[in-house]
Enzyme design. Structure first.
Site: not given
Length: 311
Positions: A40, A154
């Site tokens: 991320s 993610d």
């Protein structure tokens, strides 16, 4: 000869600016970063560093105010309220250019989740921007990213602190930065910059604000950061995601303990408060200097946390 570090940068949205301070402190103390694995925001900061453009990114990040951040969020109200992220990554691309991962001077791994096959995926080749985007598509907040016919979200869904890719670097130390450390109820010492009246009165501002906060009443500002009374849809989703990530991180640490763990408290900023960049960078820098002192002390625990936290 410099000691080498395989650096692991975890997920945590705006708190990821602390990663910049961590990198600065490591380099100033004479450590050579030879590998980056990130998830991320960790994949983004790590990619920018690997591209040799961290100073330029830092200058831009510290220039952002609240209005600038919300404009970068690029909320698509006609597409399920997803944050598209186009403006943010267009800026990143203008800083680092068009690069492939295999052209970077150090090993780099961006960790995402292959949504259709329901498994962790490591980007170690291909377009760097694409790898960053895939790793940072927070479910229900940021739209999934399509790469070669696959959908990615993610990496924090399965691995918010991706230590495993760093093992093959054979560095002297594996240093991991966890952005979901224990909440410390830190006083709000970081002053936020309020938008001017013109921006605050706009319909655009109101529509975005509703996504983060239930109401538009100024009295919400007086409520505690972790009070559900002032949560909006995105804040609620993010808190659920952070709860999951904290549990997953503890599991990963038990299986693959790093040589040094630097823990950033999860309540140091909200997940979208990128306008606090300078303070977060400074926090990461200061805590890393203390961590390095521990690392260089014989018989040290090699785990460090913000002052006052006891493991």
């Amino acid at each position: 000869m410099k000691k080498t570090v395989a650096l692991v940068l975890g997920s945590g949205a705006a708190r990821g600016n602390a990663h910049i301070g961590v990198i600065q402190a490591l380099e100033e103390r004479g450590y050579k970063i030879v590998s980056i694995s990130g998830c991320s925001i960790g994949a983004i900061i790590g990619g920018v560093f690997a591209a040799g453009k961290l100073s330029e990114y830092r200058e831009w990040a510290e220039s952002l105010d609240k209005v600038g951040v919300l404009r970068l969020l690029d909320v698509s109200l006609l597409n399920g309220g997803y944050i598209k992220g186009d403006r943010f990554f267009e800026k990143i691309q203008s800083i680092i250019g068009d690069l492939n991962i295999e052209s970077l001077p150090i090993d780099y791994t961006s960790v995402a989740v292959d949504l259709l096959n329901q498994k962790e995926f490591w980007f170690q080749r291909g377009d760097l921007i694409e790898a960053m985007r895939a790793s940072s598509a927070i479910p229900s907040i940021v739209a999934p990213v399509s790469v070669d016919g696959q959908l990615y979200v993610d990496g924090g869904v399965l691995n918010p602190l991706p230590i495993t890719p760093s093992v093959s670097a054979a560095a002297d130390y594996i240093v991991a930065v966890d952005l979901n450390g224990p909440a410390k109820c830190i006083p709000d010492e970081i002053e936020t910059e309020e938008p001017d009246d013109k921006e605050d009165d706009s319909a655009w501002w109101g529509s975005v604000k509703k996504l983060f906060n239930k109401g538009q009443d100024d009295s919400d500002e007086d409520k505690p950061k972790y009070s559900s009374d002032s949560w909006g849809r995105l804040q609620t989703i993010n808190m659920m995601f952070e709860t999951m990530q904290e549990s997953l991180t503890q599991y990963k640490l038990a299986g693959y303990p790093p040589d040094l763990l630097i823990s950033i408290p999860k309540d140091i900023s909200g997940f979208y408060e990128f306008w606090k960049a300078k303070e977060l960078i400074d926090f990461g820098y200061d805590i890393t200097l203390k961590a390095i002192d521990d690392l260089e002390t014989p018989a040290a625990s090699y785990y460090t946390f913000p002052k006052g936290y006891k493991s």
